[in-house]
Design a protein around this motif. Structure first.
Motif, PDB file in Angstrom:
ATOM      1  N   SER A  95       0.731  -1.375  -0.179  1.00  0.00           N
ATOM      2  CA  SER A  95       0.080   0.017  -0.198  1.00  0.00           C
ATOM      3  C   SER A  95       0.807   1.333  -0.086  1.00  0.00           C
ATOM      4  N   GLN A 154      -1.672   3.337   4.265  1.00  0.00           N
ATOM      5  CA  GLN A 154      -3.015   3.869   3.949  1.00  0.00           C
ATOM      6  C   GLN A 154      -4.062   2.809   3.070  1.00  0.00           C
ATOM      7  N   ASP A 155      -4.986   3.059   3.621  1.00  0.00           N
ATOM      8  CA  ASP A 155      -6.351   2.297   2.926  1.00  0.00           C
ATOM      9  C   ASP A 155      -6.310   2.171   1.449  1.00  0.00           C
ATOM     10  N   PHE A 202      -7.324  -3.769   0.524  1.00  0.00           N
ATOM     11  CA  PHE A 202      -7.849  -4.358   1.660  1.00  0.00           C
ATOM     12  C   PHE A 202      -9.115  -4.732   1.259  1.00  0.00           C
ATOM     13  N   ASP A 203      -9.857  -4.015   0.699  1.00  0.00           N
ATOM     14  CA  ASP A 203     -11.443  -4.382   0.396  1.00  0.00           C
ATOM     15  C   ASP A 203     -11.466  -5.607  -0.272  1.00  0.00           C
ATOM     16  N   HIS A 219      -1.326  -2.429   8.968  1.00  0.00           N
ATOM     17  CA  HIS A 219      -2.017  -2.926   8.058  1.00  0.00           C
ATOM     18  C   HIS A 219      -3.329  -4.092   8.724  1.00  0.00           C
ATOM     19  N   VAL A 278      -6.014  -1.646   9.435  1.00  0.00           N
ATOM     20  CA  VAL A 278      -6.947  -1.425   8.350  1.00  0.00           C
ATOM     21  C   VAL A 278      -7.902  -2.716   7.846  1.00  0.00           C
ATOM     22  N   ASP A 291     -10.680  -3.397   9.933  1.00  0.00           N
ATOM     23  CA  ASP A 291     -11.895  -2.329   9.584  1.00  0.00           C
ATOM     24  C   ASP A 291     -12.917  -2.859   8.457  1.00  0.00           C
ATOM     25  N   HIS A 292     -12.187  -3.553   7.490  1.00  0.00           N
ATOM     26  CA  HIS A 292     -12.885  -4.209   6.287  1.00  0.00           C
ATOM     27  C   HIS A 292     -13.534  -5.300   6.769  1.00  0.00           C
TER      28      HIS A 292
END
Length: 405
Positions: free
Chosen positions: A24, A32-33, A37-38, A74, A77, A80-81
């Motif tokens: 990333s 950073q997102d 990640f998604d 990481h 992040v 969160d996903h």
């Protein structure tokens, strides 16, 4: 039918080692997102929800670079996903890491440290060599299965990518599965109508190699970016050379001039060149000029012009399949987003099979209010996407295919 086993084929309650690609952008030492990640959250979340014990590994940057950092941020992040905790351990196959792996409960997720902090990870070596490393041998004993979801790194022969399929049952995650199916479509899928490829970006050598390799599968190439200017230069226009210290054109021209000439000679009827180009005028506004009117290149051209977009749009709308490799201009600057956004919007409005890939090109979709669902597939791969389009082997995928046999 998929060429390899996927996570649909896993037995229940497995201890799984999952290779992701979470590489990333880094700001102030923190990941950073981004889209990766998604995408990988689908695989990780599905495995955790099914009750597997999930241990993830990934890389970040290269030794010696500012982007070479720990994966601790990481983990936050990724959590969160997937909307559940992701543990992190500062080790890969240290005793501390092994203890953390052994203590996992069903449905829990753990992220190991940056794989490239292990000395045995990076050298490009044969899978048989990587399988014998302490890295692979130590970790393999802790798991029932290995899952590779890192399609974008599948062209690498690193330990975490090619060692484990030789010592553990190997499966593909959701990202690996969807990227493989979409990116091999040019070579393996039959289309009823016209097949179009949008060619752009700054790495002309890569895309020229693609054009040379798959010309028989493509009806029309629509040109932009650095490659587009180089083709215009070969066609006799006064563009496609450096006017400052950018070194974007001349070195790539020297490397590819012969191939470009051959492509124009052999496939000129398939290649659509820009008829106008855009630049920043003295007031720093977007200005356009017809290619035929350029007596000397005195400005940097940052996009194809509006007439070129208008010429490309009907080609796209008449296509049964459209593949995008690279942006047609500097779309990050709204003034020079006309080409990239124009063709993407035409693709989104067309009922065709579509794959968008190539570096940061896919970012334009989000930046300019389009939906990923308007495209058949939006790739997060760079080098692996190029390899797939040109038909070059992807070692990590070949091993998954072999494992399924």
């Amino acid at each position: 039918m998929t060429a390899f086993n996927t996570i649909d084929d896993l037995d229940d309650a497995q201890r799984v080692l999952v290779r992701l690609d979470l590489n990333s952008p880094v700001e102030d030492g923190t990941a950073q997102d981004n889209r990766r990640f998604d995408r990988h959250a689908e695989t990780v979340g599905e495995l955790a929800e099914a009750g597997h014990r999930v241990v993830c590994m990934a890389h970040q940057g290269r030794p010696g670079r500012d982007s070479f950092i720990s994966l601790s941020s990481h983990a936050e992040v990724l959590a969160d996903h997937i909307d559940r905790d992701v543990g992190f351990v500062e080790g890969i196959y240290s005793e501390t890491a092994l203890e953390a792996i052994r203590s996992l409960e069903a449905g829990e997720v753990l992220l190991l440290e940056n794989t490239r902090m292990a000395d045995e990870e990076l050298p490009e070596e044969d899978p048989e060599v990587k399988a014998e490393t302490k890295f692979v041998q130590t970790l393999a004993g802790e798991f029932d299965a290995y899952i590779n979801d890192a399609y974008s790194a599948a062209h690498r022969k690193h330990a975490s990518l090619v060692g484990f399929p030789l010592v553990l049952p190997a499966y593909a995650g959701r990202v690996m599965q969807s990227e493989y199916e979409a990116n091999t479509a040019i070579a393996e899928r039959e289309f009823d109508g016209q097949v179009t490829m949008i060619i752009g970006g700054t790495k002309a050598t890569d895309v020229i190699g693609v054009m040379n390799a798959i010309g028989d599968r493509i009806d029309t190439f629509c040109m932009g970016g650095i490659a587009g200017e180089l083709f215009l230069r070969a066609d006799g226009a006064n563009v496609g050379y450096d006017i400052d210290d950018s070194e974007l054109f001349d070195s790539q021209w020297d490397e590819n001039a012969d191939t470009i000439g051959e492509l124009l000679a052999d496939r000129g009827d398939q290649i659509e060149l820009a008829v106008d180009l855009a630049y920043a005028d003295e007031e720093d506004d977007r200005a356009e000029i017809d290619v035929a009117e350029i007596a000397e290149k005195t400005e940097s051209f940052l996009d194809i012009g509006s007439d070129s977009v208008a010429a490309y749009e009907p080609i796209i709308r008449d296509s049964d399949a459209v593949f995008v490799k690279g942006a047609l201009g500097v779309f990050e600057d709204e003034r020079f987003s006309v080409g990239t956004v124009g063709v993407l919007e035409a693709i989104a409005d067309t009922d065709c099979f579509s794959v968008v890939g190539g570096g940061d090109t896919s970012r334009a979709i989000e930046m300019y209010g389009m939906e990923e669902s308007d495209f058949s597939h939006v790739s997060i791969a760079g080098g692996a996407y190029i390899r797939a389009l040109t038909g070059e082997p992807l070692p990590a995928i070949e091993l998954l295919i072999d494992a399924a046999k």
